[in-house]
Design a protein around this motif. Structure first.
Motif, PDB file in Angstrom:
ATOM      1  N   ASP A   1       7.658  -3.498  -9.478  1.00 24.41           N
ATOM      2  CA  ASP A   1       7.607  -3.122 -10.888  1.00 24.41           C
ATOM      3  C   ASP A   1       6.525  -2.071 -11.095  1.00 24.41           C
ATOM      4  OD1 ASP A   1       9.563  -5.026 -12.017  1.00 24.41           O
ATOM      5  OD2 ASP A   1       8.136  -6.538 -11.341  1.00 24.41           O
ATOM      6  N   LEU A   2       6.936  -0.902 -11.574  1.00 25.46           N
ATOM      7  CA  LEU A   2       6.011   0.176 -11.908  1.00 25.46           C
ATOM      8  C   LEU A   2       6.041   0.374 -13.417  1.00 25.46           C
ATOM      9  CD1 LEU A   2       4.184   2.655 -11.429  1.00 25.46           C
ATOM     10  CD2 LEU A   2       6.248   3.946 -10.844  1.00 25.46           C
ATOM     11  N   VAL A   3       4.887   0.213 -14.054  1.00 27.31           N
ATOM     12  CA  VAL A   3       4.793   0.406 -15.493  1.00 27.31           C
ATOM     13  C   VAL A   3       3.814   1.539 -15.781  1.00 27.31           C
ATOM     14  CG1 VAL A   3       5.432  -1.950 -16.141  1.00 27.31           C
ATOM     15  CG2 VAL A   3       3.056  -1.443 -15.628  1.00 27.31           C
ATOM     16  N   TYR A   4       4.073   2.241 -16.868  1.00 30.93           N
ATOM     17  CA  TYR A   4       3.198   3.341 -17.276  1.00 30.93           C
ATOM     18  C   TYR A   4       3.321   3.500 -18.780  1.00 30.93           C
ATOM     19  CZ  TYR A   4       7.372   6.372 -17.578  1.00 30.93           C
ATOM     20  OH  TYR A   4       8.583   6.927 -17.927  1.00 30.93           O
ATOM     21  N   PHE A   5       2.550   4.410 -19.352  1.00 32.50           N
ATOM     22  CA  PHE A   5       2.571   4.586 -20.808  1.00 32.50           C
ATOM     23  C   PHE A   5       2.590   6.072 -21.130  1.00 32.50           C
ATOM     24  CE2 PHE A   5       1.013   4.719 -25.148  1.00 32.50           C
ATOM     25  CZ  PHE A   5       1.626   3.622 -25.729  1.00 32.50           C
ATOM     26  N   ASP A   6       3.726   6.523 -21.689  1.00 31.41           N
ATOM     27  CA  ASP A   6       3.877   7.940 -22.028  1.00 31.41           C
ATOM     28  C   ASP A   6       4.844   8.082 -23.198  1.00 31.41           C
ATOM     29  OD1 ASP A   6       4.035  10.661 -22.185  1.00 31.41           O
ATOM     30  OD2 ASP A   6       4.845  10.965 -20.166  1.00 31.41           O
ATOM     31  N   PRO A   7       4.343   8.111 -24.429  1.00 30.45           N
ATOM     32  CA  PRO A   7       5.231   8.224 -25.594  1.00 30.45           C
ATOM     33  C   PRO A   7       6.084   9.487 -25.586  1.00 30.45           C
ATOM     34  CG  PRO A   7       3.013   7.583 -26.264  1.00 30.45           C
ATOM     35  CD  PRO A   7       2.932   7.970 -24.820  1.00 30.45           C
TER      36      PRO A   7
ATOM     37  N   MET B   1       0.830  -1.204   0.000  1.00 29.79           N
ATOM     38  CA  MET B   1       0.000   0.000   0.000  1.00 29.79           C
ATOM     39  C   MET B   1       0.868   1.259   0.000  1.00 29.79           C
ATOM     40  SD  MET B   1      -3.176  -0.715  -0.329  1.00 29.79           S
ATOM     41  CE  MET B   1      -3.860   0.912   0.055  1.00 29.79           C
ATOM     42  N   ALA B   2       1.974   1.242   0.734  1.00 30.52           N
ATOM     43  CA  ALA B   2       2.883   2.385   0.719  1.00 30.52           C
ATOM     44  C   ALA B   2       3.492   2.572  -0.659  1.00 30.52           C
ATOM     45  CB  ALA B   2       3.981   2.190   1.763  1.00 30.52           C
ATOM     46  N   CYS B   3       3.810   1.472  -1.338  1.00 35.48           N
ATOM     47  CA  CYS B   3       4.353   1.553  -2.695  1.00 35.48           C
ATOM     48  C   CYS B   3       3.313   2.103  -3.667  1.00 35.48           C
ATOM     49  CB  CYS B   3       4.831   0.184  -3.153  1.00 35.48           C
ATOM     50  SG  CYS B   3       6.333  -0.389  -2.321  1.00 35.48           S
ATOM     51  N   LEU B   4       2.068   1.698  -3.514  1.00 32.70           N
ATOM     52  CA  LEU B   4       1.001   2.226  -4.358  1.00 32.70           C
ATOM     53  C   LEU B   4       0.862   3.739  -4.179  1.00 32.70           C
ATOM     54  CD1 LEU B   4      -1.566  -0.651  -3.901  1.00 32.70           C
ATOM     55  CD2 LEU B   4      -0.780   0.190  -6.125  1.00 32.70           C
ATOM     56  N   ARG B   5       0.956   4.196  -2.942  1.00 34.66           N
ATOM     57  CA  ARG B   5       0.844   5.643  -2.692  1.00 34.66           C
ATOM     58  C   ARG B   5       2.056   6.392  -3.251  1.00 34.66           C
ATOM     59  NH1 ARG B   5      -1.295   3.474   2.317  1.00 34.66           N
ATOM     60  NH2 ARG B   5      -3.566   3.806   2.333  1.00 34.66           N
ATOM     61  N   ALA B   6       3.242   5.793  -3.120  1.00 32.72           N
ATOM     62  CA  ALA B   6       4.439   6.419  -3.673  1.00 32.72           C
ATOM     63  C   ALA B   6       4.346   6.526  -5.189  1.00 32.72           C
ATOM     64  CB  ALA B   6       5.678   5.626  -3.262  1.00 32.72           C
ATOM     65  N   ALA B   7       3.885   5.455  -5.836  1.00 32.82           N
ATOM     66  CA  ALA B   7       3.731   5.481  -7.288  1.00 32.82           C
ATOM     67  C   ALA B   7       2.689   6.507  -7.711  1.00 32.82           C
ATOM     68  CB  ALA B   7       3.353   4.086  -7.795  1.00 32.82           C
ATOM     69  N   ARG B   8       1.584   6.569  -6.984  1.00 30.08           N
ATOM     70  CA  ARG B   8       0.528   7.535  -7.302  1.00 30.08           C
ATOM     71  C   ARG B   8       1.044   8.973  -7.251  1.00 30.08           C
ATOM     72  NH1 ARG B   8      -4.481   7.538  -3.286  1.00 30.08           N
ATOM     73  NH2 ARG B   8      -2.826   8.273  -1.910  1.00 30.08           N
ATOM     74  N   SER B   9       1.958   9.251  -6.339  1.00 32.09           N
ATOM     75  CA  SER B   9       2.455  10.620  -6.173  1.00 32.09           C
ATOM     76  C   SER B   9       3.180  11.139  -7.402  1.00 32.09           C
ATOM     77  CB  SER B   9       3.384  10.689  -4.951  1.00 32.09           C
ATOM     78  OG  SER B   9       4.620  10.039  -5.212  1.00 32.09           O
ATOM     79  N   LEU B  10       3.651  10.232  -8.266  1.00 31.83           N
ATOM     80  CA  LEU B  10       4.352  10.655  -9.481  1.00 31.83           C
ATOM     81  C   LEU B  10       3.397  11.158 -10.565  1.00 31.83           C
ATOM     82  CD1 LEU B  10       6.963   7.768  -9.809  1.00 31.83           C
ATOM     83  CD2 LEU B  10       7.298  10.034  -8.800  1.00 31.83           C
ATOM     84  N   GLU B  11       2.128  10.807 -10.446  1.00 36.67           N
ATOM     85  CA  GLU B  11       1.105  11.226 -11.407  1.00 36.67           C
ATOM     86  C   GLU B  11       1.459  10.825 -12.841  1.00 36.67           C
ATOM     87  OE1 GLU B  11       0.510  15.430 -10.734  1.00 36.67           O
ATOM     88  OE2 GLU B  11      -0.650  15.052  -8.903  1.00 36.67           O
ATOM     89  N   LEU B  12       1.929   9.607 -13.006  1.00 33.63           N
ATOM     90  CA  LEU B  12       2.274   9.094 -14.329  1.00 33.63           C
ATOM     91  C   LEU B  12       1.013   8.667 -15.078  1.00 33.63           C
ATOM     92  CD1 LEU B  12       5.292   6.852 -13.290  1.00 33.63           C
ATOM     93  CD2 LEU B  12       5.417   9.051 -14.485  1.00 33.63           C
ATOM     94  N   PRO B  13       1.012   8.791 -16.386  1.00 34.60           N
ATOM     95  CA  PRO B  13      -0.162   8.347 -17.141  1.00 34.60           C
ATOM     96  C   PRO B  13      -0.245   6.831 -17.239  1.00 34.60           C
ATOM     97  CG  PRO B  13       1.525   9.201 -18.626  1.00 34.60           C
ATOM     98  CD  PRO B  13       2.018   9.458 -17.232  1.00 34.60           C
ATOM     99  N   ASP B  14      -1.454   6.307 -17.068  1.00 32.49           N
ATOM    100  CA  ASP B  14      -1.741   4.891 -17.295  1.00 32.49           C
ATOM    101  C   ASP B  14      -0.800   3.978 -16.497  1.00 32.49           C
ATOM    102  OD1 ASP B  14      -3.151   2.780 -18.420  1.00 32.49           O
ATOM    103  OD2 ASP B  14      -1.981   2.761 -20.271  1.00 32.49           O
ATOM    104  N   TRP B  15      -0.578   4.297 -15.229  1.00 26.20           N
ATOM    105  CA  TRP B  15       0.399   3.553 -14.429  1.00 26.20           C
ATOM    106  C   TRP B  15      -0.246   2.406 -13.659  1.00 26.20           C
ATOM    107  CZ3 TRP B  15       0.325   2.832  -9.113  1.00 26.20           C
ATOM    108  CH2 TRP B  15      -0.544   3.654  -8.383  1.00 26.20           C
TER     109      TRP B  15
END
Length: 199
Positions: free
Chosen positions: A73-79, A31-45
């Motif tokens: 593993d954090l994946v996202y999509f941003d061309p 859950m802490a990792c999910l919140r950390a990833a969310r803070s980056l505001e990456l598209p489609d993560w």
């Protein structure tokens, strides 16, 4: 859908997402990792692959502690984002919450990834498209946490293999030999002896 599946990955076994969400919410580290990833505001993560599979299989084996390495593993999509930005994101995440992060922009995977026979992959259209091409069905899973703390799930191959402890190929992309080799590399049988490996 709240704590549910996107329309592109609806499942017949609707009780399985609820089981998964309960396991994830009970795990303070993930859950802490999910919140950390969310803070980056990456598209489609999404947080994806082993960090989810490992949690579920550890719980289904009754392990009180993680059975081994727990990379995230954090994946996202941003061309529009350059490939080298992934390393910057990993460093940023590891400073904020050290967890062995690996960040991959799925928009650039076609530039370097080679399939089991050395063949190049076609350019991906989204993170979900990328998830749908991972070698084992039990690993084709992503989770993210929205601004209201609602879990969102992407499971293009479903959740059946994850919850029935199956390590078998994704027929869209992998052959059985590749999956067996990867099982040995990841010590699947030693780590989770109840897992059925192969087709």
């Amino acid at each position: 859908m709240s704590d549910g599946l996107p329309a592109a990955a609806l499942l017949a076994d609707t009780y399985l997402p609820g089981q998964l969400f309960a396991m994830v919410r009970a795990d303070t580290r993930l859950m802490a990792c999910l919140r950390a990833a969310r803070s980056l505001e990456l598209p489609d993560w999404y947080l994806a692959a082993g960090c989810i599979r490992n949690l579920v299989w550890d719980r289904l084996h009754g392990y009180a502690e993680p059975s081994g390495a727990q990379d995230i593993d954090l994946v996202y999509f941003d061309p529009a984002s350059p490939p080298e930005h992934d390393l910057d994101l990993e460093q940023q995440l590891n400073r904020a919450y050290p967890a062995g992060w690996e960040v991959v922009n799925q928009a650039h995977v076609h530039r370097w990834y080679r399939g089991p026979l050395g063949d190049p992959t076609t350019q991906l259209k989204s993170t979900l498209d990328g998830l749908s091409r991972w070698p084992e069905q039990a690993t084709c899973i992503g989770l993210r946490l929205d601004a209201k703390d609602v879990l969102k799930l992407a499971a293009p191959c479903g959740l059946e293999d994850l919850f029935t402890l199956r390590w078998r190929r994704n027929p869209r992309v992998a052959d059985n030999a590749t999956v067996l080799r990867r099982a040995e590399e990841k010590r699947v049988a030693a780590r989770w002896p109840r897992v059925l490996i192969g087709d």
